[in-house]
Every structure is written in structure tokens, then in C-alpha cells.
Write a protein that holds these residues in place. Structure first.
Motif, PDB file in Angstrom:
ATOM      1  N   SER A 205       0.816  -1.218   0.000  1.00  0.00           N
ATOM      2  CA  SER A 205       0.000   0.000   0.000  1.00  0.00           C
ATOM      3  C   SER A 205       0.851   1.270   0.000  1.00  0.00           C
TER       4      SER A 205
ATOM      5  N   GLY B 164       0.471   4.715  -2.065  1.00  0.00           N
ATOM      6  CA  GLY B 164       0.517   6.023  -1.433  1.00  0.00           C
ATOM      7  C   GLY B 164       1.468   6.964  -2.158  1.00  0.00           C
TER       8      GLY B 164
ATOM      9  N   TYR C 134      -3.277  17.569   0.042  1.00  0.00           N
ATOM     10  CA  TYR C 134      -3.660  16.502   0.970  1.00  0.00           C
ATOM     11  C   TYR C 134      -5.159  16.642   1.223  1.00  0.00           C
TER      12      TYR C 134
ATOM     13  N   GLY D 113      -7.091  10.921  -1.185  1.00  0.00           N
ATOM     14  CA  GLY D 113      -7.053   9.663  -0.442  1.00  0.00           C
ATOM     15  C   GLY D 113      -8.036   8.651  -0.989  1.00  0.00           C
TER      16      GLY D 113
ATOM     17  N   THR E 186      -6.863   7.187  -4.328  1.00  0.00           N
ATOM     18  CA  THR E 186      -5.773   6.223  -4.100  1.00  0.00           C
ATOM     19  C   THR E 186      -6.316   4.907  -3.560  1.00  0.00           C
TER      20      THR E 186
ATOM     21  N   GLU F 132      -6.477   0.963   6.447  1.00  0.00           N
ATOM     22  CA  GLU F 132      -5.374   1.554   5.687  1.00  0.00           C
ATOM     23  C   GLU F 132      -4.814   2.787   6.393  1.00  0.00           C
TER      24      GLU F 132
ATOM     25  N   ALA G 142      -1.056   4.589   2.850  1.00  0.00           N
ATOM     26  CA  ALA G 142      -1.462   5.310   1.646  1.00  0.00           C
ATOM     27  C   ALA G 142      -2.174   6.616   1.986  1.00  0.00           C
TER      28      ALA G 142
ATOM     29  N   LEU H  35      -0.011   9.694   3.075  1.00  0.00           N
ATOM     30  CA  LEU H  35       0.665  10.393   1.980  1.00  0.00           C
ATOM     31  C   LEU H  35      -0.293  11.130   1.065  1.00  0.00           C
ATOM     32  N   THR H  36      -1.605  10.917   1.238  1.00  0.00           N
ATOM     33  CA  THR H  36      -2.568  11.540   0.327  1.00  0.00           C
ATOM     34  C   THR H  36      -3.643  12.353   1.046  1.00  0.00           C
TER      35      THR H  36
END
Length: 379
Positions: free
Chosen positions: A211, A215, A230, A235, A238, A303, A306, A309-310
């Protein structure tokens, strides 16, 4: 004969041991989470924001100050003050005649003061070091139009809970239609050959990619290239890519389980291929599709890499799907941050309990909806 019985007994013993060991491990994990987390779950934990919020408000006196036998009662504002365990002065009760209901902030916007809000200043006078009685006297002696420093306590999971639900819904809205339609194509329309083999190979490889790689891809493409920042949309997009292999594979297996005679009978009665898939195949495959949705919900809720990072790590309720106000931390991200940065096991376990409860509620809801749909369809 005795040797065969011995082998059977050993094999049966291993089966029983494996089952008992699995149940034991599950019980220990759940028990540990409940033991550590249950004491931290209360109304404040479930209803408050995570971060404290300080606001300066202006209020008018509702009456001339007068002596009262009630401890901590501020007659000029019709409120009652108390001190918490840390020695902070807070509003324990707001009377029906209190002017706090019509308080405004420094921008002139209405601000609803609530009970449990902390009160640390009146005008330029600091109340934090005063006793309750001295604070009452100080407020009563203040001018008619006074400025109060109000701090709304934090420590609640509302922002992360709302963000998690947003991410779940948005991810499923994007991934479910694409995944289901892809499965229909692969099972009902695609002809065996190199193209189909290449597609299946790609799906299998997508399912095995860590994952964190997704990300990094989401951060480079959605966050930076498309300028989403962000945000919950970055998110969700992704996560949608992460979910596709699960939804496609599970839905395809559900479609394969539908007897071929259903298709032949429908086509024989004059229905088109599309009508057969929409009216016959999909309704009968719905329980299997539900399994794909449930597995996807579990993947979304669990999760963290990922989404860090998003979607970001800010504990706030997103007010948009992209931009500066759209970044949000989910429950899982906040749990990870608590363990990594603060070592707060108790609060992390409390969040874990909420995660488990959320998954159970969503699973039950999806099953109820599916049963009602099947009942209406007469299946």
C-alpha cells in the motif's frame, strides 16, 4: 491399522489445536484492546473535537451582580463555574437567561458557548490562578460588555470518525461501480485469449503491491500533479485503486457461481445480453458482491500508509474534498500517530474499539440493505 489410527489422531489433534490456538490469539487481542481501551471511552471522547479551540467572545451582563448562596454561581451572566482535576476553571451550567447564548466572537459572528467550556480570562484579567469564589467576584465586577477567553476542550474522535466515514463512502462510490463493471466484462463479455490473460495478470499483481507504493503514486499524481493537495478526494482515489483487485476478483467469483442455465433461459425468452446481466445475473450475484464491499470496507478502515501520503494527518472535519480544508486524518492514522509519536496505548486502544464497532455497524447495514433489495426482487 493402528498406524493409520495414530496418524488420524495426530492430524485431528493438530486441527483442533490450530482452531483453539486461533481462537485463543483472537481472544487475547480483543481482550487486551478492551482492557486498555474501554476506560477511555466516554461521552466526551465520542462527541468532542480532537484539538482544543480557544476563542475570544463578547457578552453583555444580564443582571446586576448580587450575592448568592450557590457556590460558583455568577449572577451577572447566569452561569455556574467549577474547577476540574487540573485546576482549570470551566462552565458547569448555563442558565436559561444567560447572555452566553448570544455571545459573538471577535469577527462579530455568533459563537455558541457550551457547558464544559473552559474560562480563563475576563477582559485583561487572568482567572486561571484564582479560586472559584474570586473568579465569580472578578466577573461580577467587570464592565457590562465583557470579553471572555473561552477554550473548548478537545480529546474527542469526532473529526477522525467523520473523516473515516467520508473516505469509506467516497472510495466505494468510485471503486465499486468500476470494479463491478470490470468483473462483468471479464466474466460475461471478454473472450479467452492473450488480452484476457494480461488483464487477469495485471489484477493479480495490483493485489500484491504494498500500500505504501500506492501512497507514493497517489501523492505524486493526485496530490501534486493534479493539485488536489492533501485531501479526502486524493485519499479516496488512491484507495479506489487499492480496492479494485478485491472488488473485481470477488465479484467475478460471484458471477461464475451463477448457473449457466439462468443465462440460457433468459436469452431464450428474448432478453438481450445486457438485460440478462442487469435483471438476472447481478441480482443473484448480489450476496457475493456484498462480500466484496465488506472486504473493501475493512481494507479502507485499516489503511494508514497510503492515506498518510494523500489525505494527510490533520485531525479536522474536512469542509471540502480538495484544497487546504480537505486534509483529514482517519481513525487508523490517528491511532498510528498516537502509538508512534506519543506512545499513548490507552487512547489508541479506545480508537481501536471504535474502529471495530464501526466495521460491525457498516457490515450489518450493508447486509440489511442487501436483504431488503433481494426481498423486493423476490430472490
Amino acid at each position: 491399522m493402528n498406524s493409520r489410527k495414530l496418524k488420524d489422531s495426530i492430524l485431528q489433534g493438530l486441527i483442533y489445536f490450530s482452531a483453539a490456538f486461533t481462537i485463543f490469539i483472537l481472544t487475547v487481542i480483543i481482550g487486551f484492546i478492551l482492557y486498555k481501551g474501554v476506560p477511555g471511552i466516554n461521552l466526551h471522547f465520542l462527541t468532542r473535537q480532537w484539538e482544543e479551540k480557544t476563542t475570544f467572545v463578547r457578552v453583555d451582563k444580564v443582571a446586576e451582580p448580587k450575592d448568592s448562596d450557590k457556590e460558583g454561581y455568577v449572577s451577572s451572566l447566569d452561569i455556574t463555574l467549577k474547577k476540574d482535576k487540573e485546576g482549570n476553571l470551566y462552565i458547569s451550567k448555563i442558565g436559561s437567561d444567560s447572555s452566553l447564548d448570544s455571545a459573538v466572537d471577535m469577527l462579530g459572528q455568533s459563537f455558541k458557548v457550551k457547558s464544559d467550556d473552559k474560562l480563563s480570562k475576563v477582559d485583561s484579567n487572568d482567572l486561571s490562578e484564582l479560586s472559584v469564589a474570586d473568579a465569580v467576584k472578578m466577573i461580577n465586577q467587570s464592565q457590562d460588555n465583557m470579553r471572555l477567553k473561552i477554550t473548548r476542550p478537545g480529546g474527542g474522535i469526532v473529526p477522525m470518525l467523520v473523516s473515516t466515514i467520508y473516505i469509506i463512502l467516497l472510495s466505494l462510490v468510485i471503486a465499486a461501480p468500476i470494479g463491478i463493471l470490470s468483473a462483468i466484462y471479464l466474466n460475461e463479455y471478454a473472450k479467452p485469449g492473450k488480452i484476457l490473460n494480461a488483464i487477469r495478470f495485471a489484477i493479480q499483481n495490483l493485489a500484491g503491491i504494498p500500500s505504501i507504493i500506492y501512497g507514493l503514486f497517489g501523492m505524486l499524481i493526485f496530490v501534486q500533479y493534479f493539485g488536489m493537495g492533501y485531501s479526502i478526494l486524493a485519499g479516496a482515489l488512491t484507495l479506489s485503486i487499492i480496492l479494485l483487485p478485491t472488488i473485481i476478483s470477488t465479484t467475478e467469483e460471484a458471477l461464475k457461481a451463477i448457473p449457466q442455465t439462468y443465462r440460457e433461459s433468459s436469452l431464450g425468452l428474448g432478453a438481450t445480453k445486457l438485460q440478462t446481466n442487469y435483471k438476472i445475473i447481478l441480482p443473484n450475484a448480489l450476496p457475493g458482491i456484498l462480500v466484496a464491499i465488506i472486504l473493501s470496507i475493512g481494507r479502507i478502515v485499516g489503511e494508514s500508509a497510503a492515506l498518510m501520503l494523500t489525505a494527510g494527518t490533520v485531525a479536522q472535519i474536512p469542509t471540502a474534498i480538495t484544497g487546504n480544508e480537505a486534509g483529514a486524518a482517519t481513525l487508523t492514522i490517528k491511532l498510528y500517530m498516537l502509538m508512534k509519536e506519543e506512545g499513548d496505548i490507552a487512547t489508541a486502544c479506545s480508537i481501536a474499539i471504535i474502529l471495530l464497532a464501526l466495521i460491525i455497524v457498516l457490515n450489518i447495514t450493508s447486509k440489511v440493505i442487501t436483504r431488503r433489495f433481494l426481498k423486493k426482487q423476490g430472490i
